[in-house]
Design an enzyme around this catalytic site. Structure first.
Site, mmCIF file in Angstrom:
data_model
loop_
_atom_site.group_PDB
_atom_site.id
_atom_site.type_symbol
_atom_site.label_atom_id
_atom_site.label_comp_id
_atom_site.label_asym_id
_atom_site.label_seq_id
_atom_site.Cartn_x
_atom_site.Cartn_y
_atom_site.Cartn_z
ATOM 1 N N ASN A 56 4.830 -8.452 6.309
ATOM 2 C CA ASN A 56 5.624 -7.111 7.205
ATOM 3 C C ASN A 56 4.925 -6.011 8.328
ATOM 4 O O ASN A 56 5.828 -5.201 8.425
ATOM 5 C CB ASN A 56 6.940 -7.112 6.334
ATOM 6 C CG ASN A 56 6.386 -5.943 5.407
ATOM 7 O OD1 ASN A 56 5.607 -5.706 5.015
ATOM 8 N ND2 ASN A 56 7.949 -5.085 5.144
ATOM 9 N N GLU A 57 3.287 -6.299 8.036
ATOM 10 C CA GLU A 57 3.033 -5.084 8.969
ATOM 11 C C GLU A 57 3.712 -5.130 10.490
ATOM 12 O O GLU A 57 3.547 -3.860 10.364
ATOM 13 C CB GLU A 57 1.311 -5.569 8.871
ATOM 14 C CG GLU A 57 0.934 -4.929 7.622
ATOM 15 C CD GLU A 57 0.826 -6.654 6.631
ATOM 16 O OE1 GLU A 57 0.091 -6.366 5.366
ATOM 17 O OE2 GLU A 57 1.800 -7.392 6.603
ATOM 18 N N GLY A 78 1.253 -5.289 0.643
ATOM 19 C CA GLY A 78 0.578 -5.464 -0.235
ATOM 20 C C GLY A 78 0.903 -6.209 -1.347
ATOM 21 O O GLY A 78 -0.409 -6.684 -2.031
ATOM 22 N N LEU A 130 0.808 -1.189 -0.422
ATOM 23 C CA LEU A 130 0.197 0.177 0.048
ATOM 24 C C LEU A 130 1.113 1.559 0.436
ATOM 25 O O LEU A 130 2.172 1.154 0.263
ATOM 26 C CB LEU A 130 -1.233 0.167 1.219
ATOM 27 C CG LEU A 130 -1.942 -1.346 1.286
ATOM 28 C CD1 LEU A 130 -2.821 -1.084 2.448
ATOM 29 C CD2 LEU A 130 -3.031 -1.029 0.304
HETATM 30 C C1 LIG Z 1 -7.337 -4.795 13.675
HETATM 31 C C2 LIG Z 1 -6.742 -4.260 12.409
HETATM 32 C C3 LIG Z 1 -7.275 -4.677 10.869
HETATM 33 C C4 LIG Z 1 -7.782 -3.151 10.673
HETATM 34 C C5 LIG Z 1 -5.796 -3.282 9.906
HETATM 35 C C6 LIG Z 1 -5.177 -1.480 9.933
HETATM 36 C C7 LIG Z 1 -4.375 -1.269 9.334
HETATM 37 C C8 LIG Z 1 -3.865 -2.782 8.022
HETATM 38 C C9 LIG Z 1 -2.490 -2.068 7.509
HETATM 39 C C10 LIG Z 1 -1.804 -1.988 6.933
HETATM 40 C C11 LIG Z 1 -1.884 -2.352 5.980
HETATM 41 C C12 LIG Z 1 -0.654 -2.111 5.268
HETATM 42 C C13 LIG Z 1 0.354 -2.926 3.511
HETATM 43 C C14 LIG Z 1 0.910 -1.986 2.786
HETATM 44 O O1 LIG Z 1 1.014 -2.685 2.232
HETATM 45 S S1 LIG Z 1 1.648 -1.122 3.838
HETATM 46 C C15 LIG Z 1 2.945 -0.735 3.045
HETATM 47 C C16 LIG Z 1 4.532 -1.895 3.063
HETATM 48 N N1 LIG Z 1 5.571 -1.810 2.363
HETATM 49 C C17 LIG Z 1 6.843 -1.570 2.916
HETATM 50 O O2 LIG Z 1 6.609 -1.349 3.474
HETATM 51 C C18 LIG Z 1 7.530 -2.018 2.115
HETATM 52 C C19 LIG Z 1 8.846 -0.819 2.239
HETATM 53 N N2 LIG Z 1 9.266 -0.067 1.225
HETATM 54 C C20 LIG Z 1 10.399 -1.364 1.111
HETATM 55 O O3 LIG Z 1 10.783 -1.852 1.807
HETATM 56 C C21 LIG Z 1 11.365 -0.717 -0.356
HETATM 57 O O4 LIG Z 1 10.835 1.017 -0.509
HETATM 58 C C22 LIG Z 1 11.702 -1.704 -1.697
HETATM 59 C C23 LIG Z 1 11.890 -3.109 -1.308
HETATM 60 C C24 LIG Z 1 9.689 -2.067 -1.744
HETATM 61 C C25 LIG Z 1 12.343 -1.180 -2.606
HETATM 62 O O5 LIG Z 1 13.478 -0.529 -2.267
HETATM 63 P P1 LIG Z 1 14.739 0.284 -3.156
HETATM 64 O O6 LIG Z 1 15.481 0.660 -2.391
HETATM 65 O O7 LIG Z 1 14.236 -0.508 -4.548
HETATM 66 O O8 LIG Z 1 13.419 1.767 -3.365
HETATM 67 P P2 LIG Z 1 13.198 3.091 -2.452
HETATM 68 O O9 LIG Z 1 14.344 3.944 -1.891
HETATM 69 O O10 LIG Z 1 13.604 1.920 -0.675
HETATM 70 O O11 LIG Z 1 12.131 3.634 -2.152
HETATM 71 C C26 LIG Z 1 11.555 4.068 -3.283
HETATM 72 C C27 LIG Z 1 11.012 5.685 -3.065
HETATM 73 O O12 LIG Z 1 9.930 4.736 -3.178
HETATM 74 C C28 LIG Z 1 9.107 5.052 -1.537
HETATM 75 N N3 LIG Z 1 8.451 4.333 -0.860
HETATM 76 C C29 LIG Z 1 9.173 3.251 -0.766
HETATM 77 N N4 LIG Z 1 7.583 2.221 -0.499
HETATM 78 C C30 LIG Z 1 7.125 2.644 -0.272
HETATM 79 C C31 LIG Z 1 5.406 2.492 0.059
HETATM 80 N N5 LIG Z 1 4.683 1.462 0.155
HETATM 81 N N6 LIG Z 1 4.846 3.686 0.038
HETATM 82 C C32 LIG Z 1 5.342 4.720 -0.820
HETATM 83 N N7 LIG Z 1 6.404 5.248 -1.125
HETATM 84 C C33 LIG Z 1 6.491 3.841 -0.875
HETATM 85 C C34 LIG Z 1 10.641 5.323 -0.874
HETATM 86 O O13 LIG Z 1 10.169 5.942 0.379
HETATM 87 C C35 LIG Z 1 10.878 6.351 -2.217
HETATM 88 O O14 LIG Z 1 10.524 7.530 -1.855
HETATM 89 P P3 LIG Z 1 11.605 8.260 -2.424
HETATM 90 O O15 LIG Z 1 12.328 9.119 -0.820
HETATM 91 O O16 LIG Z 1 11.879 8.335 -3.348
HETATM 92 O O17 LIG Z 1 10.651 10.205 -2.685
#
Ligand SMILES: CCCCC/C=C\C/C=C\C=C\CC(=O)SCCNC(=O)CCNC(=O)[C@H](O)C(C)(C)COP(=O)(O)OP(=O)(O)OC[C@H]1O[C@@H](n2cnc3c(N)ncnc32)[C@H](O)[C@@H]1OP(=O)(O)O
Length: 290
Positions: free
Chosen positions: A158-159, A136, A91
């Site tokens: 990994n939430e 997600g 997400l």
């Molecule tokens: C009773 C309760 C029931 C209800 C439950 C309630 C809530 C549930 C809630 C949530 C459920 C969540 C599911 C999700 O999917 S939350 C998102 C989880 N995602 C992650 O943890 C991934 C994070 N990202 C990474 O680990 C790395 O970015 C990745 C391995 C994917 C890629 O690495 P890479 O080195 O290639 O790139 P980066 O330099 O890390 O990132 C580039 C750029 O992208 C931005 N970014 C990365 N991930 C996200 C994201 N998920 N959303 C938005 N932006 C993201 C990162 O910040 C960099 O941006 P910038 O700094 O260059 O602008």
């Protein structure tokens, strides 16, 4: 009786999904859809730089593509990424961090819809996981019937690493692929499996050395249904998946309410803020901007 019930339920589902699809037209192609005219297999590539993070527009685009694929009688759907490092980063954290409440409600409803659309897709589905697939992104992969992954990538729900708990229906998607004890441990740890570990536990079915090989393996999986009647196959898949799907369909409003309370809690917002900041910091230091 059950067949018509399932078909009616799918029809009920469709209007919700179709209506959502019409509501947002993204300016750039957030998904790329190609149908191979020889095999009849559709390849749906996520195309939202930099990491295919799931916002409302991308998820609506995925739903729209699935609806098109089911309508154009494609023989199967391969989900992959136009990005060679990331399959899907899960997400979009911008949707969850300090969210606009009205938008958050729509966001969560579309998140529910995209899982339902992919999980119940009437054609055979396979994921060519050519990049990292956390949270997600892992959910999209487990909604597919088969998974082929490239080496040196990670996948998992990994939430708990950033203070969240995956919703019940997300956990069920994991449990449809992993044995319960392993799923519980991985969910509570917020574990990201390496490609080799994912193959070992059965989270993915095969490893491929390249995206082309992954696509070919996914096509071979889809071809394995060539002797099955498509409608009988689709109804069988939906019947098996019905109990999990019902747990969401029966209480979408309750799931939304629970999620809003959870996401808006200060504890979680603080945890998410720190997590997001660390991500940005990592990215800045990578780009030498720190
Ligand atoms: C009773 C309760 C029931 C209800 C439950 C309630 C809530 C549930 C809630 C949530 C459920 C969540 C599911 C999700 O999917 S939350 C998102 C989880 N995602 C992650 O943890 C991934 C994070 N990202 C990474 O680990 C790395 O970015 C990745 C391995 C994917 C890629 O690495 P890479 O080195 O290639 O790139 P980066 O330099 O890390 O990132 C580039 C750029 O992208 C931005 N970014 C990365 N991930 C996200 C994201 N998920 N959303 C938005 N932006 C993201 C990162 O910040 C960099 O941006 P910038 O700094 O260059 O602008």
């Amino acid at each position: 009786m059950l067949r018509s019930k399932i078909l009616n339920r799918i029809r009920l589902l469709k209007p919700v999904i179709d209506r959502r699809c019409m509501s947002s037209a993204s300016k750039t192609p957030l998904t790329l859809l190609e149908v191979d005219d020889k095999s009849g297999i559709a390849t749906l590539s996520l195309n939202r730089p930099p990491v295919n993070s799931l916002n409302i527009d991308l998820m609506n685009s995925i739903i729209e593509s699935i609806t098109e694929i089911e309508g154009n009688k494609s023989r199967g759907l391969i989900l992959t990424s136009a990005n060679d490092r990331v399959f899907c980063a899960g997400l979009d954290l911008n949707e969850l961090h300090k969210p606009n409440q009205e938008r958050l409600k729509e966001f969560w409803a579309v998140f529910q819809d995209v899982w339902l659309a992919l999980h119940l897709c009437s054609v055979p589905t396979a994921a060519a996981i050519n990049g990292h697939a956390p949270a997600g992104g892992c959910l999209l992969a487990t909604a597919c019937e088969y998974r082929v992954m490239l080496p040196q990538m990670t996948i998992g729900l990994n939430e708990t690493q950033f203070g969240y708990m995956a919703p019940k229906w997300v956990m069920l998607s994991y449990l449809s692929v992993l044995p319960r004890r392993l799923a519980e441990r991985a969910l509570t740890q917020g574990k990201l499996f390496t490609t080799a570990e994912a193959l070992d536990v059965g989270l993915v079915d095969e490893i491929a050395a390249s995206k082309e090989e992954a696509l070919a393996k996914c096509s071979t999986f889809i071809d394995s249904f060539s002797k099955a009647n498509p409608l009988a196959r689709s109804l069988t898949k939906k019947q098996i998946r019905e109990p999990d799907v019902q747990k969401l369909i029966a209480d979408r409003a309750g799931d939304l309410k629970e999620c809003l309370e959870y996401i808006n809690s200060p504890l979680l917002q603080d945890g998410l803020g720190a997590y997001f900041e660390a991500l940005k910091q990592k990215s800045r230091s990578k780009a030498g901007k720190s």
